[in-house]
Structure formats: structure tokens, C-alpha cells
Write an enzyme that holds these catalytic residues in place. Structure first.
Site, short mmCIF file in Angstrom:
data_model
loop_
_atom_site.label_atom_id
_atom_site.label_comp_id
_atom_site.label_asym_id
_atom_site.label_seq_id
_atom_site.Cartn_x
_atom_site.Cartn_y
_atom_site.Cartn_z
N TYR A 107 7.14 2.60 -7.42
CA TYR A 107 6.73 1.26 -7.86
C TYR A 107 6.66 0.17 -9.58
O TYR A 107 6.22 -0.02 -10.03
CB TYR A 107 5.72 0.93 -6.59
CG TYR A 107 6.15 1.05 -5.72
CD1 TYR A 107 6.88 0.07 -5.29
CD2 TYR A 107 5.48 1.45 -4.72
CE1 TYR A 107 6.96 -0.16 -3.54
CE2 TYR A 107 5.73 1.55 -3.49
CZ TYR A 107 6.25 0.77 -2.88
OH TYR A 107 7.03 0.83 -2.02
N GLU A 137 1.11 -1.04 0.09
CA GLU A 137 0.29 -0.54 0.00
C GLU A 137 0.74 1.28 -0.31
O GLU A 137 1.81 1.34 0.13
CB GLU A 137 -0.98 0.21 1.19
CG GLU A 137 -1.87 -0.85 1.41
CD GLU A 137 -2.01 -2.20 1.96
OE1 GLU A 137 -0.48 -1.74 3.09
OE2 GLU A 137 -2.82 -3.12 1.72
C1 LIG Z 1 10.58 5.73 -3.10
C2 LIG Z 1 12.05 5.95 -2.36
C3 LIG Z 1 12.03 4.34 -2.07
C4 LIG Z 1 13.03 5.49 -4.17
O1 LIG Z 1 14.33 4.71 -3.50
P1 LIG Z 1 15.28 5.98 -4.64
O2 LIG Z 1 17.20 5.43 -4.24
O3 LIG Z 1 15.43 7.96 -4.48
O4 LIG Z 1 15.07 5.30 -5.47
P2 LIG Z 1 15.91 5.39 -7.13
O5 LIG Z 1 17.25 5.89 -7.21
O6 LIG Z 1 16.56 3.77 -6.57
O7 LIG Z 1 15.05 5.16 -8.24
C5 LIG Z 1 14.08 4.09 -9.04
C6 LIG Z 1 12.93 4.44 -9.80
O8 LIG Z 1 12.36 5.18 -8.97
C7 LIG Z 1 11.75 6.18 -9.26
N1 LIG Z 1 12.00 7.50 -8.27
C8 LIG Z 1 12.50 7.49 -7.60
N2 LIG Z 1 12.06 8.50 -6.97
C9 LIG Z 1 11.73 10.18 -7.40
C10 LIG Z 1 11.43 10.91 -8.05
N3 LIG Z 1 11.78 11.63 -6.50
N4 LIG Z 1 10.33 11.38 -8.76
C11 LIG Z 1 9.74 10.44 -9.60
N5 LIG Z 1 10.20 9.18 -10.19
C12 LIG Z 1 11.36 8.85 -8.88
C13 LIG Z 1 12.34 6.63 -10.40
O9 LIG Z 1 11.53 5.57 -12.09
C14 LIG Z 1 13.48 6.25 -10.53
O10 LIG Z 1 14.44 5.58 -11.75
P3 LIG Z 1 15.26 6.13 -12.98
O11 LIG Z 1 16.13 7.19 -11.77
O12 LIG Z 1 15.73 5.77 -13.54
O13 LIG Z 1 14.87 7.56 -13.29
C15 LIG Z 1 12.42 6.91 -1.75
O14 LIG Z 1 11.87 8.11 -2.74
C16 LIG Z 1 12.13 7.34 -0.39
O15 LIG Z 1 12.88 6.13 0.52
N6 LIG Z 1 10.84 7.99 -0.26
C17 LIG Z 1 10.42 7.60 1.48
C18 LIG Z 1 10.18 6.71 2.66
C19 LIG Z 1 8.80 6.25 0.63
O16 LIG Z 1 7.99 6.73 0.72
N7 LIG Z 1 8.68 5.00 1.00
C20 LIG Z 1 7.85 4.45 0.22
C21 LIG Z 1 6.63 3.54 1.27
S1 LIG Z 1 5.38 3.14 0.23
#
Ligand SMILES: CC(C)(COP(=O)(O)OP(=O)(O)OC[C@H]1O[C@@H](n2cnc3c(N)ncnc32)[C@H](O)[C@@H]1OP(=O)(O)O)[C@@H](O)C(=O)NCCC(=O)NCCS
Length: 147
Positions: free
Chosen positions: A117, A105
Site C-alpha cells: 500500500y 485497514e
Molecule cells: C499484499 C498482496 C496482495 C500483494 O500482492 P503481490 O501480487 O505479491 O504484489 P506485487 O507483486 O504486485 O507487488 C507490488 C509491490 O508491493 C510490495 N510488495 C509486495 N509483496 C511484498 C513483500 N512480500 N515484501 C515487501 N514488499 C512487497 C512491493 O513494493 C512491490 O513492488 P516491487 O515489486 O516493485 O518491489 C499479497 O502479498 C497477498 O495476497 N498477501 C496476503 C493477503 C493480504 O495480506 N492482503 C492484504 C490484506 S489488507
């Protein structure tokens, strides 16, 4: 950056809790992460840099489905592929353990996470009204093929 991805151990709990505190508005307690290290359904991956936990992700295996509990990366390390490496490790672990699908979720207004995702072949399959509190719906996402 030399980041090490591995299974969570009980010594990682304070670091994982710190990441949770920094990344979520609805926080788990440190004890609940401690309990996860003794939960046979739980599977957690941590990302460690120079002895510091900078990200983690976990799922509960329920029969042959993997239910993501949390995934988070400290803001300073986001958008550098850490989250991607964590979910890759989670998907590989779930597949290895016989899971056929993965679900989660996510808050309807959490666009970065939804994009994350979607990029990982999860699709929107439902909505839980007020799941995160009044006016904060949860989007249910599934990935039906882990290979
Ligand atoms: C969601 C989260 C874990 C992603 O981690 P991350 O290390 O930044 O992700 P990555 O760098 O590996 O990115 C992988 C892909 O995710 C997407 N993505 C990640 N951050 C993004 C952003 N800020 N905006 C849009 N797309 C994004 C992109 O498609 C990216 O691929 P690309 O680099 O080829 O464009 C991080 O944003 C986070 O910790 N958020 C806060 C906690 C949270 O909301 N967790 C999810 C709860 S359900």
C-alpha cells in the site's frame, strides 16, 4: 503467463472464496462473496489464469470514498505484479465512478501488505486497537488522490 483482469461475476465466487481461504486467517464465507455480487456498493476485480481465479480485490463505494474490503493473490503468484495490476484496476474503477479517495485497514504485522500500500501512495492515518483480535491492531491507511 496470460492473466486476465476483469470484474467479478457470480460464477467467480467459488474461486474467489478459495483464494480467501488460502490467504487470510479471518475468512469470509462463500455466501458473503455471493452477496457481494448483488451489493450495489461492491466492486470486485478478479485475476484469472487459464480459468482459475488466482487473485482478487474489492471495495465498497461509500458516497465518494472507496473502502477496500479484501485484496489477495495466491502465494504461488505473489511478487510478480498481479497485486499491482489488481489495485491499478481498482483505482481506475474507483476514479471512473467518482471516488476521490481510497481507504483500508491492514494488520499492523502484515509488512508485505503495508509495503504494497505504501508503494501505491497510501499513507498511515490511524490505528484501530485489537481490530483483528486481542493484540492485533489494524492500521488505517488512506490514499487521498486517485489520479
Ligand atoms: C499484499 C498482496 C496482495 C500483494 O500482492 P503481490 O501480487 O505479491 O504484489 P506485487 O507483486 O504486485 O507487488 C507490488 C509491490 O508491493 C510490495 N510488495 C509486495 N509483496 C511484498 C513483500 N512480500 N515484501 C515487501 N514488499 C512487497 C512491493 O513494493 C512491490 O513492488 P516491487 O515489486 O516493485 O518491489 C499479497 O502479498 C497477498 O495476497 N498477501 C496476503 C493477503 C493480504 O495480506 N492482503 C492484504 C490484506 S489488507
Amino acid at each position: 503467463m496470460r492473466i486476465h483482469y476483469r470484474l467479478m461475476e457470480s460464477r467467480d465466487v467459488p474461486g474467489v472464496f478459495k483464494v480467501d481461504q488460502a490467504c487470510f486467517s479471518h475468512n469470509w464465507t462463500e455466501d458473503s462473496y455471493k452477496a457481494e455480487t448483488n451489493n450495489i456498493l461492491s466492486n470486485y476485480i478478479v485475476a484469472e489464469l487459464d480459468g482459475e481465479i488466482i487473485g482478487f480485490g474489492g471495495f465498497w463505494q461509500v458516497i465518494d470514498e472507496a473502502h477496500i474490503t479484501n485484496i489477495a493473490v495466491l502465494a504461488a503468484y505473489r511478487q510478480t505484479g498481479v497485486g499491482q495490476n489488481i489495485i491499478n484496476a481498482m483505482l481506475a474503477l474507483a476514479l471512473e465512478q467518482g471516488c476521490v479517495a481510497m481507504t483500508l485497514e491492514v494488520r499492523a504485522d502484515n509488512q508485505p501488505a503495508i509495503n504494497f500500500y505504501l508503494k501505491n501512495q497510501f499513507t498511515r492515518q490511524g490505528r484501530r486497537k485489537d481490530y483483528y483480535g486481542t493484540g492485533m491492531d489494524g492500521i488505517i491507511m488512506w490514499r487521498y488522490k486517485l489520479e
